[in-house]
Design a protein around this motif. Sequence first.
Motif: not given
Length: 156
Positions: A3-8, A16-25, A85-91, A93-96
């Motif tokens: 899910x892209x939600x944590x990037x919000x 910007x969110x769309x382009x970043x997620x697209x690049x990461x994906x 969907x399994x970790x808290x959003x801040x965590x 983001x640290x993993x990603x």
Amino acid sequence: MPTVAPLCYVYEDPITLYFFFREMYTRHLFRLHTISSHPQGIVSICVLFESLLQSCQPHLFHHLRQMGAQPLRLAFKWLMRAFSGYLASDQLLLLWDRILSFNSMEPLAILAVAIFAFRKMNLMETSSYAAAEAVLADITTIKVIPMLQVILLPKS
């Protein structure tokens, strides 16, 4: 699919969110949804998870296998969704951030092994797949960096 939600929390602008997620994906995450022999693909990440768990936690690995709770089956949903969907959003983001920093999907397998090691005492008391799954059901309180360090920087 992750899910892209944590990037919000990082990007206010949806474009910007769309382009970043697209690049990461397209650089990393798509490999988790495609069967291939690529060293960063889901098959390789699964092999890494199993070999790390077996070498770092051999008693736990064999206990789970003996009772019919294949460790990979327990961790696969985390790996396939990059823990989204399994970790808290801040965590998450640290993993990603580690995935991007190292240009590698290997932190996924390392974190999964660390979570199994962290929950080892409870997992060793289980006698069924359902019980093991229940022990690992809620990982929202996991702190990513200390968990990764447990595996990457073991005590002498």
